[in-house]
Design a protein around this motif. Structure first.
Motif, PDB file in Angstrom:
ATOM      1  N   CYS A 170     -55.546   6.094   5.161  1.00 57.14           N
ATOM      2  CA  CYS A 170     -56.096   4.883   4.536  1.00 57.14           C
ATOM      3  C   CYS A 170     -55.754   3.629   5.332  1.00 57.14           C
ATOM      4  CB  CYS A 170     -55.561   4.737   3.108  1.00 57.14           C
ATOM      5  SG  CYS A 170     -56.021   6.092   2.016  1.00 57.14           S
ATOM      6  N   GLU A 171     -55.162   3.796   6.510  1.00 58.36           N
ATOM      7  CA  GLU A 171     -54.757   2.632   7.306  1.00 58.36           C
ATOM      8  C   GLU A 171     -55.979   1.942   7.899  1.00 58.36           C
ATOM      9  OE1 GLU A 171     -51.965   4.080  10.190  1.00 58.36           O
ATOM     10  OE2 GLU A 171     -50.341   4.202   8.709  1.00 58.36           O
ATOM     11  N   SER A 172     -55.917   0.619   7.913  1.00 59.37           N
ATOM     12  CA  SER A 172     -57.003  -0.201   8.451  1.00 59.37           C
ATOM     13  C   SER A 172     -56.643  -0.692   9.849  1.00 59.37           C
ATOM     14  CB  SER A 172     -57.247  -1.399   7.526  1.00 59.37           C
ATOM     15  OG  SER A 172     -56.072  -2.207   7.463  1.00 59.37           O
ATOM     16  N   ASP A 173     -57.577  -1.421  10.455  1.00 60.54           N
ATOM     17  CA  ASP A 173     -57.393  -2.046  11.761  1.00 60.54           C
ATOM     18  C   ASP A 173     -57.866  -3.489  11.615  1.00 60.54           C
ATOM     19  OD1 ASP A 173     -57.855  -3.064  14.374  1.00 60.54           O
ATOM     20  OD2 ASP A 173     -58.205  -1.067  15.160  1.00 60.54           O
ATOM     21  N   PRO A 205     -51.448   8.192   2.962  1.00 59.47           N
ATOM     22  CA  PRO A 205     -51.400   6.763   3.313  1.00 59.47           C
ATOM     23  C   PRO A 205     -51.868   6.490   4.744  1.00 59.47           C
ATOM     24  CG  PRO A 205     -49.431   7.375   2.095  1.00 59.47           C
ATOM     25  CD  PRO A 205     -50.180   8.659   2.379  1.00 59.47           C
ATOM     26  N   GLU A 206     -51.571   7.394   5.663  1.00 60.84           N
ATOM     27  CA  GLU A 206     -51.992   7.215   7.056  1.00 60.84           C
ATOM     28  C   GLU A 206     -53.514   7.247   7.184  1.00 60.84           C
ATOM     29  OE1 GLU A 206     -47.934   8.374   6.714  1.00 60.84           O
ATOM     30  OE2 GLU A 206     -49.676   9.549   6.091  1.00 60.84           O
ATOM     31  N   ARG A 266     -61.956   1.058  10.699  1.00 55.78           N
ATOM     32  CA  ARG A 266     -61.239   2.156  11.340  1.00 55.78           C
ATOM     33  C   ARG A 266     -61.768   3.497  10.858  1.00 55.78           C
ATOM     34  NH1 ARG A 266     -54.771   3.203  11.837  1.00 55.78           N
ATOM     35  NH2 ARG A 266     -54.961   4.997  13.221  1.00 55.78           N
ATOM     36  N   SER A 299     -59.346   5.081  18.579  1.00 57.75           N
ATOM     37  CA  SER A 299     -58.130   5.754  18.145  1.00 57.75           C
ATOM     38  C   SER A 299     -58.124   7.131  18.779  1.00 57.75           C
ATOM     39  CB  SER A 299     -58.072   5.874  16.619  1.00 57.75           C
ATOM     40  OG  SER A 299     -58.964   6.840  16.160  1.00 57.75           O
ATOM     41  N   THR A 325     -60.008  -4.174   0.525  1.00 62.47           N
ATOM     42  CA  THR A 325     -60.268  -3.043   1.414  1.00 62.47           C
ATOM     43  C   THR A 325     -61.252  -2.083   0.764  1.00 62.47           C
ATOM     44  OG1 THR A 325     -58.060  -3.224   2.364  1.00 62.47           O
ATOM     45  CG2 THR A 325     -59.165  -1.100   2.611  1.00 62.47           C
ATOM     46  N   HIS A 354     -61.034   7.551  10.524  1.00 65.02           N
ATOM     47  CA  HIS A 354     -60.046   8.631  10.520  1.00 65.02           C
ATOM     48  C   HIS A 354     -60.819   9.940  10.422  1.00 65.02           C
ATOM     49  CE1 HIS A 354     -56.583   5.969   9.811  1.00 65.02           C
ATOM     50  NE2 HIS A 354     -57.406   5.289   9.026  1.00 65.02           N
TER      51      HIS A 354
END
Length: 196
Positions: free
Chosen positions: A66-69, A63-64, A74, A6, A168, A76
């Motif tokens: 906590c985003e997964s892949d 929320p961003e 992932r 990323s 998750t 951050h």
């Protein structure tokens, strides 16, 4: 741990995200603890005490963050201290995602924010003769639930981590180095032992 691909995990490409008020307070607490200049082991322990009151709080991460892949866990990067003394990362794990066996470039403290994190710890045994190499031996299996922390410092920091649960998992990792410069917290990756 090896970072997921990323923009925030590429050296030189780090741009500070705007922290929530709670995250800013956590960063200030960590800064004060790291600034005491204690050895790595007590620093890792005390940083864990900083994490505990914030783990599981709904206003800690955006929320961003906590985003997964779907391809792999992932990373951050939430904060890299300007003097390189620490970094704060959120790792988001879908079920079954995990790391290789690895060790670290600096002390590390982890805390589970959501779900649970599985860990297998290893010790590296030296070669016993000219025809045998060093080998890893599992020393502990740990399952950390939401709100639990652990810390460690090299040497003795060889492990692998994965999400063995049905949902998750999100964990916060504080490293005693600026991983925005290094691109990773990993010093070495080891071959997967037979006891995987």
């Amino acid at each position: 741990m090896p970072p997921a691909a990323s923009a925030t995990s590429v050296p030189g490409a780090y741009t500070a995200p705007r922290p929530t008020a709670r995250l800013a307070a956590l960063i200030a607490d960590i800064r004060g603890t790291v600034g005491r200049g204690l050895p790595p082991d007590p620093t890792a322990h005390l940083v864990g005490e900083c994490l505990v009151p914030h783990l599981g709080a709904p206003d800690l991460l955006t929320p961003e963050q906590c985003e997964s892949d779907p391809a792999r866990y992932r990373q951050h990067l939430l904060h890299a201290e300007h003097d390189g003394s620490f970094s704060l990362v959120a790792l988001v794990w879908l079920p079954g995602q995990g790391t290789s066996v690895h060790d670290h470039i600096a002390w590390c403290t982890t805390g589970v924010h959501e779900g649970r994190e599985h860990e297998r710890r290893y010790r590296l045994l030296p070669a016993t003769g000219p025809d045998t190499g060093a080998r890893l031996v599992a020393t502990a299996d740990v399952v950390s639930e939401r709100g639990e922390v652990c810390g460690f410092a090299p040497p003795g920091d060889i492990h692998r981590v994965w999400n063995g649960g049905p949902g998750t998992a999100i964990s916060l990792h504080v490293y005693g180095a600026d991983i925005s410069r290094f691109g990773t917290s990993v010093r070495r990756v080891y071959p997967q032992p037979a006891d995987r």
